[in-house]
Scaffold this motif. Structure first.
Motif, short mmCIF file in Angstrom:
data_model
loop_
_atom_site.label_atom_id
_atom_site.label_comp_id
_atom_site.label_asym_id
_atom_site.label_seq_id
_atom_site.Cartn_x
_atom_site.Cartn_y
_atom_site.Cartn_z
N LEU A 170 0.82 -1.21 0.00
CA LEU A 170 0.00 0.00 0.00
C LEU A 170 0.85 1.26 0.00
O LEU A 170 0.54 2.23 -0.70
N PHE A 171 1.94 1.25 0.76
CA PHE A 171 2.82 2.42 0.75
C PHE A 171 3.48 2.61 -0.61
O PHE A 171 3.64 3.74 -1.07
N ALA A 172 3.86 1.52 -1.26
CA ALA A 172 4.48 1.63 -2.58
C ALA A 172 3.51 2.28 -3.57
O ALA A 172 3.90 3.16 -4.36
N ALA A 173 2.25 1.86 -3.55
CA ALA A 173 1.26 2.44 -4.46
C ALA A 173 1.00 3.91 -4.13
O ALA A 173 0.84 4.74 -5.03
N TRP A 174 0.97 4.23 -2.85
CA TRP A 174 0.76 5.62 -2.41
C TRP A 174 1.89 6.51 -2.91
O TRP A 174 1.65 7.58 -3.49
N ILE A 175 3.11 6.07 -2.74
CA ILE A 175 4.27 6.85 -3.15
C ILE A 175 4.33 6.98 -4.67
O ILE A 175 4.63 8.04 -5.21
N ASP A 176 3.99 5.90 -5.39
CA ASP A 176 3.99 5.94 -6.86
C ASP A 176 2.99 6.94 -7.41
O ASP A 176 3.19 7.51 -8.48
N GLY A 177 1.90 7.18 -6.68
CA GLY A 177 0.87 8.10 -7.16
C GLY A 177 1.04 9.52 -6.68
O GLY A 177 0.14 10.36 -6.89
N ALA A 178 2.16 9.82 -6.05
CA ALA A 178 2.38 11.15 -5.48
C ALA A 178 2.67 12.20 -6.55
O ALA A 178 2.99 11.87 -7.70
N ALA A 179 2.58 13.46 -6.16
CA ALA A 179 2.91 14.56 -7.07
C ALA A 179 4.40 14.55 -7.38
O ALA A 179 5.22 14.06 -6.60
N TYR A 191 5.77 11.66 1.31
CA TYR A 191 5.04 10.53 1.89
C TYR A 191 5.97 9.60 2.65
O TYR A 191 5.63 9.12 3.74
N ALA A 192 7.13 9.33 2.07
CA ALA A 192 8.08 8.45 2.75
C ALA A 192 8.53 9.05 4.07
O ALA A 192 8.67 8.35 5.08
N ARG A 225 -7.59 3.65 1.71
CA ARG A 225 -7.20 2.93 2.92
C ARG A 225 -6.14 3.68 3.73
O ARG A 225 -5.45 3.13 4.56
N LEU A 226 -6.05 5.00 3.47
CA LEU A 226 -5.05 5.84 4.12
C LEU A 226 -5.63 7.11 4.73
O LEU A 226 -5.06 7.64 5.69
N TYR A 227 -6.71 7.60 4.18
CA TYR A 227 -7.28 8.87 4.63
C TYR A 227 -8.65 8.61 5.25
O TYR A 227 -9.58 8.21 4.55
N GLY A 228 -8.75 8.86 6.55
CA GLY A 228 -10.00 8.61 7.26
C GLY A 228 -10.73 9.89 7.59
O GLY A 228 -10.11 10.91 7.90
N ALA A 229 -12.06 9.82 7.54
CA ALA A 229 -12.92 10.93 7.94
C ALA A 229 -13.96 10.39 8.90
O ALA A 229 -14.78 9.53 8.53
N TYR A 230 -13.94 10.87 10.14
CA TYR A 230 -14.81 10.38 11.19
C TYR A 230 -15.76 11.47 11.67
O TYR A 230 -15.37 12.62 11.83
#
Length: 237
Positions: A170-179, A191-192, A225-230
């Protein structure tokens, strides 16, 4: 009593991230974070009955994207941030907008001392992760105690909604999609660094904390699966 004077207390300013104390970074902060629209969060408070008579506390208010909009709808908004640079920007914007009901306070989760009647709502976006988990519990307990029974907490943050074994993928995909442009958004390096040095926690650790201090979780929504809104309501209302 000044709890920050206790020898075992942490200094929240030391946990804020040096970039948030840098006036140059703060000047480009809105562009980097992408101008989040506060309307959905404002609507949550209004759906729970908050109106022009209500008091809302914004913790980790940053440059005021939420606080400025909230002050146009609610009676009294207290905007907190531990960063002097962020507070300077917010005070300037509040004055320019003529929002006399927006109170700017240099304080954080652990240092703010609420005065007057209990608040009706508390908002915090992408700030709680700056505290280690023990201090998150303390922060959430202090939020619960400053709210009236039935008061609303709207919490947004980077929260991990996965099992530990899933983290690497999940972290790899998050980092790959970064600006790619650091001025236009958060990069893979950002992100890292967040993963290494900030204190985002697991969903399955956060939710028991909320329950332990007296919140009922009304809704929890996740993106990536990284950003939560409660949306949470203080028991007893």
């Amino acid at each position: 009593m000044n709890r920050m004077a206790d020898s075992w207390m942490i200094d929240e300013l030391a946990y804020a991230g040096p970039e948030h104390l840098d006036p140059e970074f703060v000047a480009g902060y809105d562009r980097k974070q992408g101008y989040p629209d506060p309307d959905e969060d404002l609507a949550v408070f209004e759906a729970h009955g908050l109106d022009e008579t209500s008091t809302v506390v914004d913790i980790g208010a940053g440059s005021g994207q939420f606080a400025l909009a909230a002050a146009r709808r609610f009676g009294h908004v207290v905007a907190l941030d531990v960063s002097p640079a962020m507070q300077a920007v917010l005070r300037e914007r509040a004055a320019a907008a003529g929002l006399a009901n927006l109170e700017c306070v240099q304080a954080g989760f652990l240092s703010y001392e609420h005065t007057g009647p209990p608040a009706d709502g508390v908002y915090t976006r992408h700030a709680l992760h700056q505290l280690p988990d023990f201090w998150k519990g303390s922060a959430l307990d202090r939020i619960a105690r400053l709210l009236r029974p039935g008061g609303v907490l709207r919490l947004r943050d980077l929260i991990y909604d996965f099992r530990p074994a899933e983290a690497a993928a999940l972290f790899a995909a998050w980092i790959d999609g970064a600006a790619t442009d650091p001025a236009a958004g958060y990069t893979g390096a950002d992100y890292a660094e967040h993963i290494r040095t900030e204190f985002s926690t697991y969903r399955w650790l956060l939710e028991p904390m909320l329950a332990q201090v007296g919140f009922e979780i009304e809704s929890a929504e996740y993106a990536g699966r990284l950003y939560g809104a409660y949306t949470c309501v203080k028991s007893g209302g």
